[in-house]
Design a protein around this motif. Structure first.
Motif, mmCIF file in Angstrom:
data_model
loop_
_atom_site.group_PDB
_atom_site.id
_atom_site.type_symbol
_atom_site.label_atom_id
_atom_site.label_comp_id
_atom_site.label_asym_id
_atom_site.label_seq_id
_atom_site.Cartn_x
_atom_site.Cartn_y
_atom_site.Cartn_z
ATOM 1 N N GLU A 157 -0.460 16.227 -2.845
ATOM 2 C CA GLU A 157 -1.505 16.613 -2.986
ATOM 3 C C GLU A 157 -2.444 15.560 -3.055
ATOM 4 O O GLU A 157 -2.904 15.796 -3.781
ATOM 5 C CB GLU A 157 -2.334 18.151 -3.743
ATOM 6 N N ARG A 158 -1.998 14.202 -2.977
ATOM 7 C CA ARG A 158 -3.277 12.874 -3.098
ATOM 8 C C ARG A 158 -3.655 13.251 -2.082
ATOM 9 O O ARG A 158 -3.685 13.675 -1.128
ATOM 10 C CB ARG A 158 -1.618 12.009 -2.910
ATOM 11 N N ALA A 159 -4.670 12.795 -2.235
ATOM 12 C CA ALA A 159 -6.171 12.386 -1.773
ATOM 13 C C ALA A 159 -5.897 10.476 -1.216
ATOM 14 O O ALA A 159 -6.237 9.578 -2.478
ATOM 15 C CB ALA A 159 -7.239 12.536 -2.477
ATOM 16 N N ILE A 160 -6.213 10.303 0.069
ATOM 17 C CA ILE A 160 -6.650 8.877 0.355
ATOM 18 C C ILE A 160 -7.935 9.229 1.068
ATOM 19 O O ILE A 160 -8.868 9.630 1.734
ATOM 20 C CB ILE A 160 -5.663 8.628 1.220
ATOM 21 N N LEU A 161 -8.399 7.456 -0.041
ATOM 22 C CA LEU A 161 -10.336 7.834 0.357
ATOM 23 C C LEU A 161 -10.722 6.508 0.502
ATOM 24 O O LEU A 161 -9.968 5.774 -0.267
ATOM 25 C CB LEU A 161 -11.022 8.718 -1.088
ATOM 26 N N LYS A 179 -0.218 1.462 7.481
ATOM 27 C CA LYS A 179 0.021 2.388 8.544
ATOM 28 C C LYS A 179 1.069 3.012 7.685
ATOM 29 O O LYS A 179 2.036 3.359 7.652
ATOM 30 C CB LYS A 179 0.458 2.850 9.183
ATOM 31 N N LEU A 180 0.002 4.548 6.417
ATOM 32 C CA LEU A 180 0.486 4.613 5.831
ATOM 33 C C LEU A 180 0.919 6.596 6.374
ATOM 34 O O LEU A 180 0.240 6.878 6.950
ATOM 35 C CB LEU A 180 -0.841 5.266 4.152
ATOM 36 N N PRO A 181 2.329 6.935 5.951
ATOM 37 C CA PRO A 181 2.876 7.741 6.452
ATOM 38 C C PRO A 181 1.865 9.453 5.377
ATOM 39 O O PRO A 181 2.249 9.323 4.442
ATOM 40 C CB PRO A 181 3.943 8.317 6.143
ATOM 41 N N LEU A 182 1.729 10.404 6.464
ATOM 42 C CA LEU A 182 0.373 11.197 6.219
ATOM 43 C C LEU A 182 1.071 12.581 5.420
ATOM 44 O O LEU A 182 0.186 13.088 4.567
ATOM 45 C CB LEU A 182 -0.395 11.764 6.681
ATOM 46 N N ASN A 183 2.784 12.182 5.008
ATOM 47 C CA ASN A 183 3.478 13.592 4.685
ATOM 48 C C ASN A 183 3.288 12.914 3.168
ATOM 49 O O ASN A 183 3.410 13.890 1.940
ATOM 50 C CB ASN A 183 5.092 13.374 4.267
ATOM 51 N N LEU A 184 2.897 11.497 2.687
ATOM 52 C CA LEU A 184 3.092 11.143 1.000
ATOM 53 C C LEU A 184 1.809 12.165 0.540
ATOM 54 O O LEU A 184 1.557 12.132 -0.546
ATOM 55 C CB LEU A 184 2.987 9.564 1.476
ATOM 56 N N ALA A 185 1.061 12.362 1.392
ATOM 57 C CA ALA A 185 -0.701 12.547 1.099
ATOM 58 C C ALA A 185 -0.445 14.297 0.546
ATOM 59 O O ALA A 185 -0.592 14.850 0.101
ATOM 60 C CB ALA A 185 -1.871 12.700 1.674
ATOM 61 N N SER A 234 0.506 -1.263 -0.639
ATOM 62 C CA SER A 234 0.325 0.131 0.258
ATOM 63 C C SER A 234 0.823 1.211 0.382
ATOM 64 O O SER A 234 0.149 1.525 -0.983
ATOM 65 C CB SER A 234 -1.417 -0.127 0.850
ATOM 66 N N GLU A 235 1.561 1.303 0.592
ATOM 67 C CA GLU A 235 2.697 2.125 1.044
ATOM 68 C C GLU A 235 3.816 2.809 -0.506
ATOM 69 O O GLU A 235 3.496 3.506 -1.028
ATOM 70 C CB GLU A 235 3.319 3.033 2.272
ATOM 71 N N VAL A 236 3.920 1.497 -0.950
ATOM 72 C CA VAL A 236 4.381 1.527 -2.618
ATOM 73 C C VAL A 236 3.415 1.616 -3.156
ATOM 74 O O VAL A 236 3.865 3.102 -3.878
ATOM 75 C CB VAL A 236 4.783 0.143 -3.119
ATOM 76 N N ALA A 237 2.676 1.746 -3.603
ATOM 77 C CA ALA A 237 1.606 2.121 -4.315
ATOM 78 C C ALA A 237 1.174 4.060 -4.095
ATOM 79 O O ALA A 237 1.411 4.187 -5.113
ATOM 80 C CB ALA A 237 0.549 1.410 -4.427
ATOM 81 N N LEU A 238 0.812 4.422 -2.693
ATOM 82 C CA LEU A 238 0.401 5.847 -2.306
ATOM 83 C C LEU A 238 2.204 6.248 -3.743
ATOM 84 O O LEU A 238 2.273 7.355 -3.121
ATOM 85 C CB LEU A 238 0.277 5.788 -0.830
ATOM 86 N N ARG A 239 3.004 5.537 -2.647
ATOM 87 C CA ARG A 239 4.224 6.783 -3.497
ATOM 88 C C ARG A 239 5.157 6.763 -4.758
ATOM 89 O O ARG A 239 4.755 7.720 -5.421
ATOM 90 C CB ARG A 239 5.543 5.823 -2.932
#
Length: 326
Positions: A256-260, A246-252, A221-226
């Motif tokens: 300006e990514r959105a986690i939905l 547990k995703l680091p919110l600084n990646l959002a 998940s974190e890799v995909a978010l990055r």
């Protein structure tokens, strides 16, 4: 009637096929004679007491089914005995007869048999809701699907292609990726053998995916978010890997990514009109040959518990259908 019963929350192996009393419909309900039902990942969670809600014990798992209306309760006007229908019930489907709220029952789409109907509502409903209402996926955008060979993953591939998007499918084996390509994925990534982020970057000229569809959770998940683009949208669909990341919110913040979050079951309850519109859209796409559930296995009620266990272990592709009549 015969039904696969859960009498206490615990191991999937505790499920037993039993003879139980036939159900009767209450007001606003119907009883459906189940011709086919399909196994979904929440079935494995619900019998272990790990899902978002816990049905009263005892109960039969099985969240979606197709069959014929057997009996109609007070106040139901749009359904009658003998109607061929599909339904999403949350539980109760792994039985010869199942009670369903009439509002969650729809006609079996034209040209669709019971097996396909049983594999249609939950996975395709979830994926269309996620991509259309939540992510607002646009034609020409790139979608990255994790766990792409599972039921919701394959549905996401087909729906995204129908919406005009480019699809990158990620899965763990070559045969799963071949299936993803067969159903329309433009590119594939074996995330057990390749660097997921680097491959996404290479396939998107360094821009990243506009939308990530994640029904798996766990370490990818974190890799995909990055690997998500500027103002990309990351869809939290489920946790088939068993681990809630547990995703680091600084990646959002950084792009300006959105986690939905995606909670289709509650969305249906809150906005049944939108659900009906989505099902009409899906039925139209089915008629046009743009979407069609991939059924990998058919099992009896007696073998349904084993099918649920294999689903929990991520050992199945597409959908496993339970046939009470065999």
């Amino acid at each position: 009637m015969k039904a696969l019963m859960c009498r206490a929350f615990g191991p999937i192996s505790d499920l037993k096929l039993e003879d139980v009393a036939d159900p009767a419909p209450g007001a606003g309900q119907v009883v459906i004679r189940v011709e086919a039902a399909s196994i979904n990942f929440p079935d494995a969670l619900i019998v272990q007491g790990l899902y978002q809600f816990k049905p009263p014990l005892p109960f039969s798992p099985g969240a979606e089914l197709a069959g014929t209306v057997h009996a109609v309760g007070e106040g139901v006007r749009h359904l009658k005995a003998g109607d061929r229908v599909i339904a999403s019930t949350g539980h109760g489907g792994f039985a010869e007869l199942c009670v369903a709220d009439a509002a969650r029952v729809a006609p079996l789409p034209a040209g669709m048999d019971f097996e396909l109907g049983a594999a249609f509502v939950l996975t395709y409903g979830t994926s269309l809701h996620a991509l259309q209402q939540i992510a607002k996926l646009q034609a020409g955008e790139t979608l990255l699907v994790l766990g792409a060979a599972g039921g919701v993953g394959l549905a996401a591939i087909e729906i995204a292609k129908a919406m005009g998007a480019r699809v990158i499918a990620a899965a763990s084996t070559a045969d799963k990726l071949a299936l993803c390509k067969q159903l329309g994925a433009d590119e594939v990534i074996n995330y057990e053998e390749e660097d997921l982020r680097k491959r996404v970057d290479a396939l998107t000229d360094g821009n990243g995916a506009d939308v990530v569809y994640d029904p798996v959770g766990g370490r990818y998940s974190e890799v995909a978010l990055r690997a998500t683009a500027w103002r990309g949208r990351f869809l939290v669909v489920g946790f088939a890997a068993g681990e809630i990341p547990k995703l680091p919110l600084n990646l959002a913040l950084l792009k300006e990514r959105a986690i939905l979050g995606v909670f289709w079951g509650d969305a249906v309850r809150r906005d049944p009109a939108q659900h009906l519109a989505n099902m009409k859209q899906l039925a139209a796409w089915f008629a046009e040959g743009k979407v069609k559930p991939f059924i990998s296995e058919r099992v009896s009620l007696a073998d349904a518990a084993h099918g649920i266990a294999r689903m929990a272990a991520r050992q199945v592709k597409g959908k496993v259908v339970v046939l009470p009549g065999i």
